[in-house]
Design an enzyme around this catalytic site. Structure first.
Site, PDB file in Angstrom:
ATOM      1  N   TYR A 203      -4.955   3.658   7.864  1.00  0.00           N
ATOM      2  CA  TYR A 203      -6.336   3.134   7.940  1.00  0.00           C
ATOM      3  C   TYR A 203      -6.982   3.455   9.281  1.00  0.00           C
ATOM      4  O   TYR A 203      -6.892   4.574   9.752  1.00  0.00           O
ATOM      5  CB  TYR A 203      -6.347   1.617   7.635  1.00  0.00           C
ATOM      6  CG  TYR A 203      -5.410   1.300   6.515  1.00  0.00           C
ATOM      7  CD1 TYR A 203      -5.719   1.710   5.220  1.00  0.00           C
ATOM      8  CD2 TYR A 203      -4.186   0.683   6.733  1.00  0.00           C
ATOM      9  CE1 TYR A 203      -4.838   1.502   4.175  1.00  0.00           C
ATOM     10  CE2 TYR A 203      -3.300   0.466   5.687  1.00  0.00           C
ATOM     11  CZ  TYR A 203      -3.637   0.875   4.430  1.00  0.00           C
ATOM     12  OH  TYR A 203      -2.765   0.671   3.425  1.00  0.00           O
TER      13      TYR A 203
ATOM     14  N   SER B 242       0.793  -1.238   0.000  1.00  0.00           N
ATOM     15  CA  SER B 242       0.000   0.000   0.000  1.00  0.00           C
ATOM     16  C   SER B 242       0.822   1.284   0.000  1.00  0.00           C
ATOM     17  O   SER B 242       0.257   2.361  -0.162  1.00  0.00           O
ATOM     18  CB  SER B 242      -0.938   0.024   1.206  1.00  0.00           C
ATOM     19  OG  SER B 242      -1.977  -0.887   0.995  1.00  0.00           O
TER      20      SER B 242
HETATM   21  O1  DON Z   1      -4.832  -4.719  -1.751  1.00  0.00           O
HETATM   22  C1  DON Z   1      -4.340  -5.260  -0.776  1.00  0.00           C
HETATM   23  O2  DON Z   1      -5.022  -5.775   0.105  1.00  0.00           O
HETATM   24  C2  DON Z   1      -2.826  -5.269  -0.661  1.00  0.00           C
HETATM   25  N1  DON Z   1      -2.227  -5.408  -1.943  1.00  0.00           N
HETATM   26  C3  DON Z   1      -2.355  -3.985  -0.062  1.00  0.00           C
HETATM   27  C4  DON Z   1      -2.954  -3.710   1.297  1.00  0.00           C
HETATM   28  C5  DON Z   1      -2.067  -2.974   2.199  1.00  0.00           C
HETATM   29  O3  DON Z   1      -0.863  -2.891   2.014  1.00  0.00           O
HETATM   30  C6  DON Z   1      -2.689  -2.435   3.427  1.00  0.00           C
HETATM   31  N2  DON Z   1      -1.651  -1.984   4.287  1.00  0.00           N
HETATM   32  N3  DON Z   1      -1.390  -1.884   5.385  1.00  0.00           N
END
Ligand code: DON
Length: 305
Positions: free
Chosen positions: A241, A63
């Site tokens: 988040y 993310s």
């Molecule tokens: O889309 C997703 O769920 C992952 N590729 C990225 C999510 C993410 O990195 C949330 N981070 N803390």
């Protein structure tokens, strides 16, 4: 201030947390990370570098990519972008569907999955088939390093297991907030998440945000001052988040995390920091990474507050 000594202290003090946290398993390839890995990199605006741990080891930025795709989209769309993605904290997990239905397919902000998928859709509209290459080229530019690519195995792993993201994109498509074919957009999104970088490269890539939009090492303008301010604000309020408040409370810096275990943070007008440790807390943010940044601002007084 002796930043090398401070990094050493941090490395010692985080040792007791290695028993805590969990590797993510909803993307199976990420569960193969080495639990004992730790790296932290600091690069100042005048180019001084401080590193500790495996700072040359690549990991998937996940993310953290959302900061770069949003920067790129903001450059092309300006205020128009905010009609399709908001700028308020969500208070919900990164992959939550609940709010999105209540709010008619307009994600709260670009740093939750839904908001990042809309951002990627905007890039797909501008760059068409070349969108992922444009994202990668942008990453190479802001990190001052051509040696950046994505990991095909992590990409395929997420493509086969990213059910929640498929649900989000389908829901947004039904509200007409996705303009391109969902399979094209989701593939670009998963590829950007599987871009591999080191803490060293990531720290460099954040310098423009610590310096009003201009890379201090190359003097290249990446985006204007007002937009750089907005991205920093979004990182502070939405970068972690439903733990964004907790991160601001403990660390006091704009930051962005990824489930790959990386976190980037910005000390305005001074430096950029990146930290890596793959075990996550319950919010999906690096447990030791968060702790290391908290120790950093406590020891140095370098928070924005
Ligand atoms: O889309 C997703 O769920 C992952 N590729 C990225 C999510 C993410 O990195 C949330 N981070 N803390």
């Amino acid at each position: 201030m002796d930043l090398d000594a401070i990094l050493k202290e941090i490395q010692e003090e985080i040792q007791k947390y290695f028993t805590k946290g969990k590797l993510p398993n909803y993307i199976p390839m990420l569960a193969q990370a080495d639990e004992s890995d730790f790296a932290m990199s600091i690069i100042t605006l005048d180019g001084e570098e401080y590193h500790i741990g495996c700072s040359n080891k690549k990991f998937s930025i996940q993310s953290i990519s959302k900061v770069f795709t949003f920067t790129l989209a903001l450059e092309h769309y300006s205020k128009e972008l905010y009609k399709r993605v908001g700028h308020e904290p969500s208070g919900d997990p990164f992959n939550s569907l609940v709010q999105l239905e209540y709010e008619s397919g307009i994600p709260r902000n670009p740093f939750i999955n839904a908001g990042a998928i809309v951002t990627t859709d905007c890039l797909a509209s501008i760059f068409e088939d070349n969108a992922f290459n444009e994202i990668l080229d942008f990453m190479k530019k802001v990190s001052g390093d051509q040696n950046i690519s994505f990991d095909k195995n992590i990409f395929i792993s997420e493509l086969g297991h990213g059910f929640q993201n498929f649900a989000l994109i389908n829901l947004m498509k039904s509200y007409h907030n996705i303009k391109n074919p969902i399979d094209d957009v989701i593939q670009i999104y998963f590829k950007q998440c599987s871009i591999m970088m080191t803490t060293k490269q990531l720290a460099h890539s954040m310098l423009f945000l610590a310096n009003h939009g201009k890379d201090p090492l190359t003097n290249e303008s990446i985006l204007n001052e007002s937009k750089a301010k907005r991205i920093n604000s979004l990182m502070l309020t939405c970068g972690h988040y439903d733990a964004s408040g907790d991160f601001a409370y403990k660390v006091g810096l704009p930051g962005k995390s990824g489930v790959g275990g990386g976190i980037v943070a910005v000390v305005p007008k001074k430096m950029a920091i990146s930290v890596y440790s793959p075990k996550l807390n319950v919010y999906g943010n690096s447990l030791i990474g968060t702790k290391a940044l908290e120790l950093f601002t406590t020891k140095t007084g370098l928070s924005i507050f």
